[in-house]
Design a protein around this motif. Sequence first.
Motif, PDB file in Angstrom:
ATOM      1  N   VAL A 558     -15.091  21.574   8.183  1.00 49.01           N
ATOM      2  CA  VAL A 558     -14.086  22.533   7.579  1.00 49.01           C
ATOM      3  C   VAL A 558     -14.619  23.824   7.393  1.00 49.01           C
ATOM      4  O   VAL A 558     -13.766  25.000   7.860  1.00 49.01           O
ATOM      5  CB  VAL A 558     -13.574  21.900   6.157  1.00 49.01           C
ATOM      6  N   TYR A 559     -15.852  24.123   6.759  1.00 49.97           N
ATOM      7  CA  TYR A 559     -16.432  25.348   6.574  1.00 49.97           C
ATOM      8  C   TYR A 559     -16.693  25.976   7.952  1.00 49.97           C
ATOM      9  O   TYR A 559     -16.343  27.314   8.285  1.00 49.97           O
ATOM     10  CB  TYR A 559     -17.679  25.078   5.923  1.00 49.97           C
ATOM     11  N   LEU A 560     -17.111  25.382   9.031  1.00 49.21           N
ATOM     12  CA  LEU A 560     -17.436  25.713  10.310  1.00 49.21           C
ATOM     13  C   LEU A 560     -16.379  26.331  10.951  1.00 49.21           C
ATOM     14  O   LEU A 560     -16.319  27.513  11.556  1.00 49.21           O
ATOM     15  CB  LEU A 560     -18.285  24.853  11.191  1.00 49.21           C
ATOM     16  N   ARG A 561     -15.083  25.746  11.004  1.00 48.67           N
ATOM     17  CA  ARG A 561     -13.787  26.039  11.505  1.00 48.67           C
ATOM     18  C   ARG A 561     -13.332  27.539  10.909  1.00 48.67           C
ATOM     19  O   ARG A 561     -12.823  28.362  11.505  1.00 48.67           O
ATOM     20  CB  ARG A 561     -12.920  25.164  11.387  1.00 48.67           C
ATOM     21  N   ASP A 562     -13.470  27.650   9.548  1.00 47.42           N
ATOM     22  CA  ASP A 562     -13.198  28.881   8.940  1.00 47.42           C
ATOM     23  C   ASP A 562     -13.956  30.041   9.560  1.00 47.42           C
ATOM     24  O   ASP A 562     -13.442  30.990   9.548  1.00 47.42           O
ATOM     25  CB  ASP A 562     -13.265  28.719   7.465  1.00 47.42           C
ATOM     26  N   ARG A 563     -15.351  29.644   9.435  1.00 51.80           N
ATOM     27  CA  ARG A 563     -16.378  30.684  10.018  1.00 51.80           C
ATOM     28  C   ARG A 563     -15.819  31.255  11.426  1.00 51.80           C
ATOM     29  O   ARG A 563     -15.967  32.384  11.804  1.00 51.80           O
ATOM     30  CB  ARG A 563     -17.711  30.284   9.979  1.00 51.80           C
ATOM     31  N   ILE A 564     -15.600  30.145  12.069  1.00 49.95           N
ATOM     32  CA  ILE A 564     -15.158  30.372  13.731  1.00 49.95           C
ATOM     33  C   ILE A 564     -14.115  31.170  13.587  1.00 49.95           C
ATOM     34  O   ILE A 564     -13.627  32.197  14.621  1.00 49.95           O
ATOM     35  CB  ILE A 564     -15.170  29.208  14.521  1.00 49.95           C
ATOM     36  N   GLU A 565     -13.128  30.685  12.863  1.00 47.29           N
ATOM     37  CA  GLU A 565     -11.706  31.633  12.813  1.00 47.29           C
ATOM     38  C   GLU A 565     -12.142  32.945  12.424  1.00 47.29           C
ATOM     39  O   GLU A 565     -11.377  34.265  12.904  1.00 47.29           O
ATOM     40  CB  GLU A 565     -10.588  30.810  11.943  1.00 47.29           C
ATOM     41  N   HIS A 566     -12.846  33.088  11.693  1.00 44.78           N
ATOM     42  CA  HIS A 566     -13.100  34.832  11.160  1.00 44.78           C
ATOM     43  C   HIS A 566     -13.873  35.402  12.493  1.00 44.78           C
ATOM     44  O   HIS A 566     -13.620  36.643  12.395  1.00 44.78           O
ATOM     45  CB  HIS A 566     -13.977  34.878   9.865  1.00 44.78           C
ATOM     46  N   ALA A 567     -14.733  34.698  13.188  1.00 48.85           N
ATOM     47  CA  ALA A 567     -15.404  35.365  14.158  1.00 48.85           C
ATOM     48  C   ALA A 567     -14.369  35.471  15.311  1.00 48.85           C
ATOM     49  O   ALA A 567     -14.397  36.651  16.047  1.00 48.85           O
ATOM     50  CB  ALA A 567     -16.574  34.370  14.534  1.00 48.85           C
ATOM     51  N   VAL A 622     -25.405  27.396  10.477  1.00 51.83           N
ATOM     52  CA  VAL A 622     -25.803  26.037  10.928  1.00 51.83           C
ATOM     53  C   VAL A 622     -25.041  24.998  10.124  1.00 51.83           C
ATOM     54  O   VAL A 622     -24.922  24.898   8.796  1.00 51.83           O
ATOM     55  CB  VAL A 622     -27.215  25.937  10.824  1.00 51.83           C
ATOM     56  N   ALA A 623     -24.428  24.121  11.060  1.00 56.62           N
ATOM     57  CA  ALA A 623     -23.461  23.181  10.273  1.00 56.62           C
ATOM     58  C   ALA A 623     -23.687  21.925  11.047  1.00 56.62           C
ATOM     59  O   ALA A 623     -24.018  21.573  12.148  1.00 56.62           O
ATOM     60  CB  ALA A 623     -21.963  23.524  10.667  1.00 56.62           C
TER      61      ALA A 623
END
Length: 972
Positions: A558-567, A622-623
């Motif tokens: 969940v956290y990683l997807r949020d970071r990818i969307e921001h990227a 790192v996730a």
Amino acid sequence: MAGPQVGNIRTVEDGLHRADLASRLLRASTPAELAAILFEDVPLLCERGASLHWSTRWPLDIRSYPECQGADSVEAATIDFLREARWGASSPSMRVLHDDGDCTVAVLRGVPECPEVDESICARLGELLRLQRMHESLVRLEEAEKLQRSLYAIADMAGSDLDMPDMLRGLHRIVADLMYAENFYIALYNRECDSLRFLYFADVMDATLPLEADEVPLARIERGLTWHLIHGKRPVMGSAEEVRRQLSGPLVLHGADSSDWLGVPMMRDGAVQGVVVVQSYTGERCYTTAEMSLLAFVAEHILTALERKRGRAELEQRVVERTQQLERANGELRREVGERERGERLQAALYRIAALASFDETSAAFYRHVHAIVGELIDAQNFYIALRSPDGESVWFPYVADQREGEWLPRRAGRGLTEYVLRSGRPQLIDHPRARVLAEAGEIDPARMDETTQVWLGAPLLGVEGAIGVVAVQSYEAGRTYDERDAELLTFVSYQIASSLQRRHSAELLQQANAELEQRVEARTLELREQIRVREQVEAQLQHQVMHDALTRLPNRVYLRDRIEHAIARVRRDGRDAFGLLYIDVDRFKVVNDSLGHGAGDEMLAEVARRLATCVREPDTVARLAGDEFVLLLEHVAQPETACKVAQRVLETLAAPMQVAGRELRVSASVGIALANGACESADRILHDADAALYRAKSLGRNRFVLFDDAMHQTAMGVLDMEQALRRALARDEFLPYFQPLVRLDDERIVGYEALLRWRHPQRGILAPVDFLKVAEDSGLIEAIDWRQFRLALEAGRELVRDGSFITLNVSPRLFQYNDFDRRLLAMTREVGFDPRRLRLEVTEGTLLSDPMAMAATLQRLREAGIEAALDDFGTGYSSLGHLHQFPLKMIKIDRSFITPFAAGVAPRSSAVIEAILALGNALGAEIVAEGIETEYQCEVLKAMGCVYGQGFLFARPAPASHWLAEVAAPV
């Protein structure tokens, strides 16, 4: 002159006739209309018994004009003629009118030479066939578009604000658009409780509809259709009798009996999550195999939609519960604040009354100030203070403020309300009903309470020796009243007024009481603040747990997807920026879990997470996604080399030894790299690309990294297209069996046939398993394909084994996972009418050793029923010769890798292995078959070594059953 005139007239008539024929042929809109016109106008065709055969999906869906007896044999001969005609052969009885080289074909049978059927008619027929093919393609596209719209609608409903009943009704409408679904239900399966919950149920015959909230135990519908659907984990279709033949146990009908029933399980990770069922009571067959596949495909999306809706509902419920908790806490806080404010107002009033005693003012001013202070606490518009005389015989009124009576004179003590308070020494709240009760008891004089007084409230002024007076308020209006809280307030005021003779001591007591009250309020306030702080900590901890992995403390998916969307948003704003994703999978992690236990596996994953954290910079992430899968998000990656360097650093960091469960282990990993720029579509896309690169790295041997490119994307799309084509092939029955004979080497006599799977692809022709088998296994379609192949092979091979030979079937390891495999296979032989004694099953070494005891038991049951077992590709697996005696094997097939070396001369190593296998087979009483014999030299060497049976291209290539039946029937 008569002769030439007649000839000219006939020529003119022929020309007019051909012109009329051409005009009518141009008006024909279908090949069937053209065929009817042609046969009507060309008598030669009818006289010779000719027939026209055409198809846009050759050799499927062949239509003929006129309809003739023995249509199947005619079509088979026509198909064989076209196959030979494409190689340049000709036929004295057939003529190709149109052939596009693919699947649009028209063949005239019976009159190969007919001048009336010229090139213009062939061209017109080709045009009509092309139009028909385009129309059929348009229909298929419309059906695909309809399915796509349905799937989009399901996904939209899952994310909409519709409540569950409305969404389920919408799902019913969508399924009804795809097939007959007037009677439809969806049920979810609870594995822990072994029960069903019918989310939606629509049935025109069954009046007893289950409630959505009811949990129906599965035992209540034991052996019913839905029970079998859940336990069988595969779709079921047909009438009650047809379904009974498909099931492995008895069938008990619950509810109304339908004429046609179709149910599919909703699966997730190999487990049944629920069922989707449609049924018909019309008395006709409604459902097809294609609709069964379609419903199974739609059921996957329905399950996803239900899970999303259920997850959303649970989240909303948690939000509501949390909001209610906060509202209760807020209400409690407001109440406590109100109590504190009330206490503060009371405290201030008491302070002011206590301070009045020290003021240098008259008694009248003192009483006026007291009246003003009491008026701030309660309604004191009508207020008076009464004092008892020192001898207690009379009562006088030093202060009165009343809107009805202006002068209050002293009076002798009697039975008035004031005297009653003095006698009781307690505050009294008296209305008319209470006054009547007191009057009847003789406590007061009824005349002392005026009818105009609605309610009266008085409190005693208590001194050292008892009550010294009374402070009272009263109301003349019906809307104004007093309660116990007002009595409490007035009592506090009375204490202050009564303490005028002991002012200093009373002031000290008041200060102490005020200090205690302040301490309690402050302590309660501190307690509330501590509770709020604890709640904030709990909320922060819950938020952290939702966004992080519990084992490694790393961010989760969940956290990683949020970071990818921001990227993605960042690189879209700045087209020069880019970011990278490294998808990491620990190699052979399952071995650690299986050998050292899950505790050691968790310890290893924690160490891997720690090492991965040292390989990235501060803004990177790192996730951990799941199991042994990790992802590195590199925020700013301008060049692919940068991501490759990080991947190399990851491999080197993980390669260092680590201590796990008291052992020194070395870990390797496979890494897939994907880069994203401003054209990146979504987080799912880049994760998919990185996963595809990871899969390539693992297939290349692990312990390496691979950068995603367009070729991988095309490969992934090709696999997806192949999977969809396989599903269509199952629905259209495009699979067929080929047979390759097994011969006796000394006289090359056929002793049996191996059934081999072939796919009759509409565009690519006949495909061997090597072209599609891996996609079938990965997609889970191999089981359905195998069972279809078994039935086709048994049906086609019934005639082949009449001479005493046998047929061998290659069995996928997946099928042996089911306990009812042997029963289902035997049931199929009975349905087809195939003698089980003429059947052998080919299994691999890996299949035997996956579960040796269960495999031995299954093969023994099959042997008792007459079906023998053959070990295929012996020598290529990892089993030893000592394992073979555990299994009831009738035949051992030596792998072609040991036969091939003989093509270049005698191979000593292969000879030694083959001699050992022959000796073992003779000791076990098993038949030995050498596979892959392609040369006479190989055959002679094997015969010299004592090998009795063989198989290979030297003797024959695989061919349909009709070929071998024709060979047998041909004269010697």
